[in-house]
Design an enzyme around this catalytic site. Structure first.
Site, mmCIF file in Angstrom:
data_model
loop_
_atom_site.group_PDB
_atom_site.id
_atom_site.type_symbol
_atom_site.label_atom_id
_atom_site.label_comp_id
_atom_site.label_asym_id
_atom_site.label_seq_id
_atom_site.Cartn_x
_atom_site.Cartn_y
_atom_site.Cartn_z
ATOM 1 N N HIS A 181 0.824 -1.207 0.000
ATOM 2 C CA HIS A 181 0.000 0.000 0.000
ATOM 3 C C HIS A 181 0.862 1.261 0.000
ATOM 4 O O HIS A 181 0.410 2.324 -0.436
ATOM 5 C CB HIS A 181 -0.923 -0.013 1.228
ATOM 6 C CG HIS A 181 -2.153 0.819 1.089
ATOM 7 N ND1 HIS A 181 -2.199 1.993 0.374
ATOM 8 C CD2 HIS A 181 -3.408 0.645 1.597
ATOM 9 C CE1 HIS A 181 -3.415 2.511 0.448
ATOM 10 N NE2 HIS A 181 -4.167 1.703 1.164
ATOM 11 N N ASP A 404 -8.940 -7.616 -17.265
ATOM 12 C CA ASP A 404 -9.059 -8.528 -18.406
ATOM 13 C C ASP A 404 -7.679 -8.665 -19.057
ATOM 14 O O ASP A 404 -7.243 -7.796 -19.803
ATOM 15 C CB ASP A 404 -10.089 -7.988 -19.402
ATOM 16 C CG ASP A 404 -10.291 -8.916 -20.599
ATOM 17 O OD1 ASP A 404 -9.551 -9.918 -20.707
ATOM 18 O OD2 ASP A 404 -11.174 -8.633 -21.423
#
Length: 465
Positions: A181, A404
């Protein structure tokens, strides 16, 4: 329970996973880190605040394609690896490591034995054996690589990106990612993931927008000017029964699908109770979840102050500071609403909604600057959980659209196990290849077993509001 709110269930199972290979992935061509043996990068105080010193784990499931060749596993792994080597050129900081310098400040550094880490694994199970793939399940933990004996919250000298590809007997596979993070917030992570996926799909580097580091934009002022109280970081004495309820019992991870209709209904209730209140759907839902949680846990004493914190994206609120397109660092601040247990139990949902809205609106560019300076002066060393519920919004991220890699949208994209931090509630989008454009959201949180039925009833509005 109303049909527009549905309690979801996941399978309690054991997923045997065999790790086959572990290998480092380096940028495919020279980067600025190769030009100097002592190349380092500055991290802002928003990047290295204590709440960002974690790895954010997520998993993506992909079903097999009908025309998958016999050597499909090696082709999947090669496509992901080749694309990552290309993407790590513009995103070369992710191939570095973190170390502490003066006063505990973090810095990115580089060396020969670095790079991202990729792991290839197999399971003797099929995706169909995993149950409902739309509900985050703690049993999926073996699909995220952790070093044996790895200590909690370890980030120093660790790979900043760890990706495990697990192949199932049905031809489907999962991509488990751990991303530090400190390197990026959720929006930055989505930008990186979109570039990796687009590159894999196209077979050539696609980095649009071009990633921008520019962490020096958030350097503290000299001298620092802390203008706000920053209740979100202040330690509060835990004199309630929250700790016993959540940390000393074995909490259950629960998940609810909330329809768009129900979200609008909660917002309408809040605004009808107070005609002067104009709020967002998030304001009302966050207030409703907070109140339901406190009522279900039966928190005592009634005069104890509780906090609700949630991240606010400050990118759209920057006025004097204009970040370049492609900046992928942390540009979020914690908003904090505070209320006594008694008020949360007995006040109207509109009053709590107003608290949430006011906390959200307090986060401005000036508040962000004050946060940066607060970190410079105080630099908190531990996460404060006293009397706090933390809501994390993943609903703002295009997790499915960006992931994707050439095999279509994932069946599921998101977190796995909330139990290590049982005072965190995650809001997830209803997405995936099979969602059909459903605008529902998933509310996932941890509850003591004795509180589940009561929370479900209150959340469903089968209770006084």
């Amino acid at each position: 329970m109303e049909s527009c709110i549905q309690e979801l269930h996941f399978s309690n199972l054991h997923i045997p996973v065999t790790i086959n290979h572990k290998f480092r992935v380096h940028p495919s061509s020279p980067t600025p880190a190769d030009q100097s043996p002592h190349h380092t990068l500055y991290l802002s105080n928003l990047d290295d605040l204590i709440g960002a010193r974690v790895f954010t784990p997520s998993v993506y499931f992909y079903r097999s394609t009908n025309n998958q060749p016999k050597n499909g596993e090696s082709l999947v792994l090669k496509r992901l690896q080749d694309a990552l080597t290309e993407v790590l050129v513009p995103y070369y900081p992710l191939s570095g490591r973190l170390r502490e310098v003066g006063n505990g400040k973090l810095q990115v550094f580089f060396g020969e034995e670095q790079g991202a880490l990729m792991v290839s694994a197999n399971s003797l199970m099929a995706l169909a054996d995993l149950g409902d793939l739309t509900v985050p399940n703690p049993a999926w933990l073996p699909l995220i690589f952790q070093h044996p004996g790895e200590e909690a919250y370890k980030i120093l000298e660790m790979p900043l990106l760890i990706a495990q590809v697990t192949f199932f007997t049905c031809g489907g596979f999962s991509l488990g990612i751990r991303l530090c993070h400190c390197m990026c917030d959720g929006f930055g992570a989505m930008q990186f993931l979109a570039s990796w996926a687009a590159t894999a799909k196209a077979g050539k580097l696609i980095a649009d927008p071009e990633p921008v580091w520019d962490r020096e934009a958030f350097k503290p002022r000299n001298p620092p000017m802390v203008k706000y109280q920053h209740l979100e970081y202040l330690p509060i004495e835990e004199r309630s029964n929250l700790t016993n309820s959540l940390w000393e019992t074995k909490p259950l991870q629960k998940c609810y699908r909330i329809s768009k209709e129900f979200q609008c209904r909660v917002k309408n209730i809040a605004q009808k109770q107070d005609s002067s209140l104009v709020c967002s759907t998030f304001d009302a839902m966050a207030a409703h979840i907070w109140r339901s949680w406190v009522k279900a846990l039966d928190v005592k004493p009634l005069d104890y102050n509780l906090r609700l914190t949630f991240s606010v994206n400050v990118r759209t609120k920057l006025e004097t500071l204009k970040l370049r397109k492609g900046f992928y660092g942390n540009v979020v601040c914690l908003a904090c609403a505070m209320s006594t247990v008694d008020s949360l139990m007995n006040d109207s949902v509109s009053m709590t909604t107003r608290l949430v809205k006011e906390a959200r609106l307090r986060v401005t560019e000036d508040y962000l600057r004050s946060t940066v300076d607060y970190m410079e002066v105080k630099r908190p060393k531990k996460l404060e959980f006293g009397g706090k519920l933390m809501i994390t919004q993943w609903t703002r991220f295009d997790m499915y659209e960006t992931a994707d890699f050439g095999w279509g949208k994932p069946v599921y994209a998101g977190p796995i196990d909330l139990r290590p931090t049982p005072q965190v509630c995650v809001l997830l989008p209803q997405g995936g290849a099979e969602s059909g454009g459903d605008q529902s959201m998933l509310v996932c949180l941890c509850l003591p077993p004795a509180a589940v039925h009561k929370f479900t009833r209150i959340l469903s509005l089968n209770d006084c509001t």
